[in-house]
Structures are given as structure tokens and as C-alpha cells.
Design an enzyme around this catalytic site. Structure first.
Site, PDB file in Angstrom:
ATOM      1  CG  ASN A 102      -0.174  -0.130   2.501  1.00  0.00           C
ATOM      2  OD1 ASN A 102       0.535   0.792   2.878  1.00  0.00           O
ATOM      3  ND2 ASN A 102      -0.283  -1.266   3.176  1.00  0.00           N
ATOM      4  CE  LYS A 105       8.552 -12.139 -14.611  1.00  0.00           C
ATOM      5  NZ  LYS A 105       9.174 -11.639 -15.828  1.00  0.00           N
ATOM      6  CG  PHE A 135      -2.715   5.548  13.409  1.00  0.00           C
ATOM      7  CD1 PHE A 135      -2.020   5.408  14.592  1.00  0.00           C
ATOM      8  CD2 PHE A 135      -2.680   6.778  12.761  1.00  0.00           C
ATOM      9  CE1 PHE A 135      -1.301   6.464  15.138  1.00  0.00           C
ATOM     10  CE2 PHE A 135      -1.974   7.847  13.286  1.00  0.00           C
ATOM     11  CZ  PHE A 135      -1.281   7.692  14.477  1.00  0.00           C
ATOM     12  CE  LYS A 160      -8.796  -3.615  13.995  1.00  0.00           C
ATOM     13  NZ  LYS A 160      -7.714  -3.690  13.017  1.00  0.00           N
TER      14      LYS A 160
END
Ligand code: CTP
Length: 398
Positions: A210, A289, A324, A342
């Protein structure tokens, strides 16, 4: 501007590394400090006082008996004002004089009168540095509470290769910042911070990741360190230098991060999870690959462990857990759900679509959410966000 309002004394003794001290003086000034440079007589052979006077806007001091001073007893006045003193470069001669309390010029007299933190950056020929006499003197300085910075290794000005180079000004600046930039209100606290993205391998060539830059987590780790905490940073791959004085554990995947975090979490007082952890990884990682074909292809993904949820479910009593939450819609509702699911004490919510927020830049726009409060901050530098976050956490654990 972490040194705004601080007075830093920069002692410069007579070694070739004195040319780098001009850069250090400039960095200190740019960090907001009032800088006074004290030079030994020998240092004037390597660099002109005018250089320091131009950079700092203050008279460069060498002579104890110069009458043309602003203060009556200059060495004591400066010593009283100083928040930190750094001797860079510190020659074998100045180290010996400081170690034995020989106050025979302005630099040594002032340092002897200082009660603030003192930092010594030795710089000399390798043989002089390694000589047991110098080593004993350095041990004495450490015994007297001074911070001695290990010199860097490399090719020295004399042509020898070895230890004895003065570290770069940026590194010296970090020592000064650590010594006095912020009050040590986190001393005694152990903090674990995570930062950056995880990478989930598809094959030896490709991975899923990300856009996290790691800046938010690195800022938090650095501010905790500057406030005196003992900091461990578990970091995914980023382009950032690991912060000095922080125990940085590099990881690649969500699974690596899970192991690094859970094996380092037990003794921590505060855990702040700023990392952007992948929720899914390829179910199968190809050893070779993956070759393209003419047809479409799809990738089977499996869930990674939710590290934060695991920490919340196995919480050590008294530990403060902060997550976060990055959202693009319904930020508050979704973040509150994460806070509850959480078992967190706080979650820092940010909306990627908001101007000034997100991964890439130096700023963020966050809302601190706890089970019974919600505090919105405006656009702020990530270091300022980190400071506010730590203030909020300290308020709650004390
Ligand atoms: N987190 C974690 N382990 C994961 C996923 C997330 O520890 N596998 C942590 C992150 O470090 C962050 C918090 O959980 O502190 C929230 O992460 P975020 O990506 O915003 O939310 P998710 O719980 O992953 O939920 P979603 O992606 O559906 O929004």
C-alpha cells in the site's frame, strides 16, 4: 524548530573536522537555537571565527580575557544560560583537559562551569583515538556524565583509514536534540510503535503493498524518544532512515510484523500501531516468477492475522493500546467499531480523502477517539500530531 528558545554552546577545538562544525552551527540555528561558539586558539587555524559569527549572529568566543563582552563573567554567564553543550570536534588535547578539569581557556572554563548535558564528539587520527590514554580520558568523561559519541570510521584527513572521523552534522544535531529539545516526561516508559506498509509476496518478483510512507509512525517513535521513552519501532519497508536512539526492527510482511510485535509487546507500557498492515496475502506464493498467459488471471487471497486485535485480546494489564484507522468514508463510525472490536484505549482516525491527510505528505488531519471522547485536530505537521497524541496518551495513563 525543536530547539526554539534553547541556548546551545558549540565548542570547537583544533582539528580538521572543524570545517564540519560550521554546518552543525547552521543546523542548530535552523532548528531554532541561540548558538554560541567557543573556539580553542588552535581551532582558529582551521576555521575563521567570522564563519561562525555570520552563521550564528553571535560573537565567537576564544579569549578568556577579552574585555569586549556583553556579560561580566562571560564563561559563567554562558554556562548558566546553556541548555546543552557539544564539543565538536573534540581533539585528544581538549578531551584530556576536560577529563582532568584543566580550565585554561574559554572553552574548557565554560564547560567546567556548565551543569547542562554535555556531548563530546572526538575526532582525531586513529592511533591517537585508540591510544589507551585517550580511551581512559573518554571513560572519565563518561563517568562524569558526559555523552561521548563514537567517531565514524573511514579515510581520515591524514591518509590513514580507521576510526576517528567526526560524524556528520546531522547526526550530531540528533544528539543535541535528544539532550534538550523536549522535557523528558516519558522517561521510564517503554513504547512500541509500528510504521510503514507491509509487503505480501506473490512470487520472487512481485508483491502486494500500500502507499504508506511510514512518516506518521516514525514521527511518533522519534517524539517518544525525544521525550525520554525507551522506544522500539517495528517498521515495514520505507524510504526513511531509521531514527537514531530507537531500536528499529525491520520487517517485510504482515506475518513478520505479527511475530516482531507479539514478541516485543509484553513489557511495553504503550503500543501505538501506525503501520498499514495488509489484511490479505496471496494464498500461494510461487517459488518461480509467474509467467503471463493470454487469458485473464485471478489471485486467491487469504486473511492475515489482525495484529492489533490480537494485542487487544491478550492485553497486558495497565498497557495502553492505540490504533490508527484510515478511512475514505464514514470515518468516525468505522473507527469507533475498530476501537471496540480490537479492545483499544484509543484510535487515531484519518480520512484519506481530506485535504492535508493521508500517506504521502508531511501533514495529517486526525481525530482522537476513545470510548468516551472524540477530539478533532486541524491540519498539522505529522511531528505535531505525534506530540498531541503523546500528550493525550500521557493524560490518560497518569
Ligand atoms: N492492523 C493490524 N493488523 C492487521 C490490519 C490492521 O494490526 N492485519 C491495525 C493497523 O495497524 C491499525 C488498525 O489495525 O492500527 C486499523 O487498521 P485499518 O487498516 O484502518 O483497518 P482494518 O482493521 O484493517 O479494517 P479495514 O481495512 O476494513 O478498514
Amino acid at each position: 524548530m525543536l530547539l526554539k528558545g534553547k541556548t546551545i554552546l558549540l565548542g570547537v577545538s583544533g582539528g580538521i573536522a572543524a570545517y564540519k562544525s560550521a554546518c552543525l552551527a547552521s543546523r542548530l540555528v535552523k532548528s531554532g537555537a541561540e548558538v554560541h561558539v567557543l573556539m580553542t586558539e588552535h581551532a582558529r587555524n582551521f576555521i575563521n571565527p567570522v564563519t561562525f559569527e555570520t552563521l550564528t549572529g553571535n560573537k565567537c568566543i576564544t579569549d578568556t580575557f577579552d574585555r569586549n563582552f556583553e556579560f561580566n563573567v562571560e564563561h559563567v554567564a554562558l554556562a548558566k544560560k546553556a541548555d546543552s553543550v557539544i564539543i565538536a570536534p573534540a581533539t585528544a588535547n581538549v578531551i584530556a583537559r576536560l577529563a582532568h578539569g584543566l580550565a585554561d581557556d574559554m572553552l574548557t572554563t565554560t564547560v567546567l562551569a556548565c551543569q547542562c548535558p554535555k556531548i563530546i564528539a572526538p575526532a582525531m587520527n586513529t592511533r591517537m583515538y585508540e591510544n589507551p590514554v585517550t580511551q581512559e580520558n573518554l571513560k572519565l568523561l563518561e563517568k562524569f556524565g558526559m555523552e561521548v559519541i563514537s567517531p565514524a570510521s573511514g579515510r581520515l584527513a591524514c591518509g590513514d583509514t580507521g576510526s576517528g572521523k567526526m560524524p556528520e552534522p546531522d547526526i550530531l544535531l540528533q544528539y543535541v536534540l535528544k539532550s534538550c529539545a523536549l522535557p523528558k516526561d516519558m522517561a521510564g516508559l517503554k513504547v512500541l510503535v509500528t510504521a510503514g506498509p507491509t509487503q505480501e509476496a506473490i512470487d520472487p518478483v512481485r508483491f502486494i503493498t500500500n502507499h504508506s510512507s511510514g512518516r506518521m509512525g516514525y514521527s511518533i517513535a522519534r517524539m517518544c524518544m525525544l521525550r525520554g521513552a525507551d522506544v522500539t519501532l517495528v517498521s515495514g519497508q520505507t524510504a526513511l532512515d531509521p531514527p537514531l536512539f530507537v531500536n528499529t526492527i525491520p520487517v517485510i510482511s504482515a506475518m513478520d510484523m505479527f511475530h516482531a510485535v507479539t514478541s516485543n509487546s509484553q513489557d511495553k507500557d504503550i503500543i501505538i500501531k501506525a503501520a498499514a498492515v495488509a489484511d490479505y496475502r496471496p494464498a500461494h506464493v510461487s517459488d518461480e516468477k509467474v509467467k503471463k498467459a493470454d487469458s485473464e488471471m485471478s489471485l486467491a487471497l487469504e486473511r492475515t492475522d489482525d495484529i492489533l486485535k490480537y494485542l487487544g485480546e491478550h492485553k497486558v494489564p495497565g498497557q495502553f493500546l492505540c490504533g490508527f484507522s484510515m478511512e475514505t468514508e464514514h470515518m468516525i463510525e468505522n473507527s469507533r467499531k475498530k476501537l471496540i472490536n480490537k479492545h483499544l484505549d484509543m484510535i487515531v482516525a484519518n480520512n484519506l480523502k481530506e485535504e492535508g491527510a493521508g500517506f504521502a505528505g508531511n501533514t495529517n488531519v486526525v481525530t482522537f477517539i476513545t470510548p468516551d471522547t472524540q477530539t478533532e485536530l486541524g491540519v498539522m505537521d505529522k511531528e505535531d500530531v505525534a506530540m498531541c497524541l503523546l500528550d493525550e496518551i500521557l493524560k490518560r495513563i497518569r
